[in-house]
Design a protein around this motif. Structure first.
Motif, PDB file in Angstrom:
ATOM      1  N   TRP A   1       0.821  -1.198   0.000  1.00  0.00           N
ATOM      2  CA  TRP A   1       0.000   0.000   0.000  1.00  0.00           C
ATOM      3  C   TRP A   1       0.859   1.252   0.000  1.00  0.00           C
ATOM      4  O   TRP A   1       1.771   1.400   0.763  1.00  0.00           O
TER       5      TRP A   1
ATOM      6  N   LYS B   1      -8.834   2.713   4.929  1.00  0.00           N
ATOM      7  CA  LYS B   1      -8.880   4.173   4.857  1.00  0.00           C
ATOM      8  C   LYS B   1      -7.516   4.712   5.290  1.00  0.00           C
ATOM      9  O   LYS B   1      -7.321   5.209   6.389  1.00  0.00           O
TER      10      LYS B   1
ATOM     11  N   VAL C   1      -7.096   8.554   6.332  1.00  0.00           N
ATOM     12  CA  VAL C   1      -7.622   8.838   7.671  1.00  0.00           C
ATOM     13  C   VAL C   1      -6.675   8.275   8.727  1.00  0.00           C
ATOM     14  O   VAL C   1      -6.361   8.941   9.713  1.00  0.00           O
TER      15      VAL C   1
ATOM     16  N   ARG D   1      -6.253  12.758   2.749  1.00  0.00           N
ATOM     17  CA  ARG D   1      -7.070  12.211   3.834  1.00  0.00           C
ATOM     18  C   ARG D   1      -8.177  11.283   3.311  1.00  0.00           C
ATOM     19  O   ARG D   1      -8.506  10.279   3.936  1.00  0.00           O
ATOM     20  N   ALA D   2      -8.716  11.558   2.157  1.00  0.00           N
ATOM     21  CA  ALA D   2      -9.830  10.762   1.623  1.00  0.00           C
ATOM     22  C   ALA D   2      -9.375   9.486   0.911  1.00  0.00           C
ATOM     23  O   ALA D   2     -10.215   8.702   0.469  1.00  0.00           O
ATOM     24  N   HIS D   3      -8.063   9.237   0.841  1.00  0.00           N
ATOM     25  CA  HIS D   3      -7.566   8.083   0.081  1.00  0.00           C
ATOM     26  C   HIS D   3      -7.944   6.760   0.745  1.00  0.00           C
ATOM     27  O   HIS D   3      -7.759   6.561   1.939  1.00  0.00           O
ATOM     28  N   ILE D   4      -8.462   5.864  -0.067  1.00  0.00           N
ATOM     29  CA  ILE D   4      -8.777   4.500   0.369  1.00  0.00           C
ATOM     30  C   ILE D   4      -7.935   3.563  -0.480  1.00  0.00           C
ATOM     31  O   ILE D   4      -7.981   3.600  -1.703  1.00  0.00           O
ATOM     32  N   GLU D   5      -7.147   2.736   0.184  1.00  0.00           N
ATOM     33  CA  GLU D   5      -6.269   1.782  -0.500  1.00  0.00           C
ATOM     34  C   GLU D   5      -6.941   0.415  -0.497  1.00  0.00           C
ATOM     35  O   GLU D   5      -7.470  -0.035   0.527  1.00  0.00           O
ATOM     36  N   THR D   6      -6.947  -0.262  -1.633  1.00  0.00           N
ATOM     37  CA  THR D   6      -7.491  -1.609  -1.727  1.00  0.00           C
ATOM     38  C   THR D   6      -6.333  -2.597  -1.704  1.00  0.00           C
ATOM     39  O   THR D   6      -5.448  -2.544  -2.552  1.00  0.00           O
TER      40      THR D   6
ATOM     41  N   GLU E   1     -10.539  -2.983   1.909  1.00  0.00           N
ATOM     42  CA  GLU E   1     -10.299  -1.553   1.745  1.00  0.00           C
ATOM     43  C   GLU E   1      -9.840  -0.956   3.059  1.00  0.00           C
ATOM     44  O   GLU E   1     -10.413  -1.230   4.115  1.00  0.00           O
TER      45      GLU E   1
END
Length: 67
Positions: free
Chosen positions: A4, A30, A33, A17-22, A28
């Protein structure tokens, strides 16, 4: 380094801040955050946790661990 948001993959450790890693298994995370909250609360982190974050390349963790 974990898959990641590695510096090798993105050429940066700056994470919005809004990034979501898969993750490869589909989970998923966050990440934005998590990093934002962790940086805000860094004074409460253990030396081991700061060292682990610094080892991933987060300069703020290295600077805090040295203080």
């Amino acid at each position: 380094m974990p898959p990641w948001r590695s510096k090798a993959r993105t050429d940066s450790l700056t994470v919005p801040r809004a990034h979501i890693e898969t993750l490869p298994d589909g989970t998923e995370v966050k990440l934005g955050v998590f990093l934002s909250n962790t940086k805000t609360r860094r004074a409460k982190l253990t030396v081991d946790k700061l060292a682990a974050l610094a080892g991933l390349g987060l300069e703020w963790a290295a600077a805090e661990g040295a203080a």
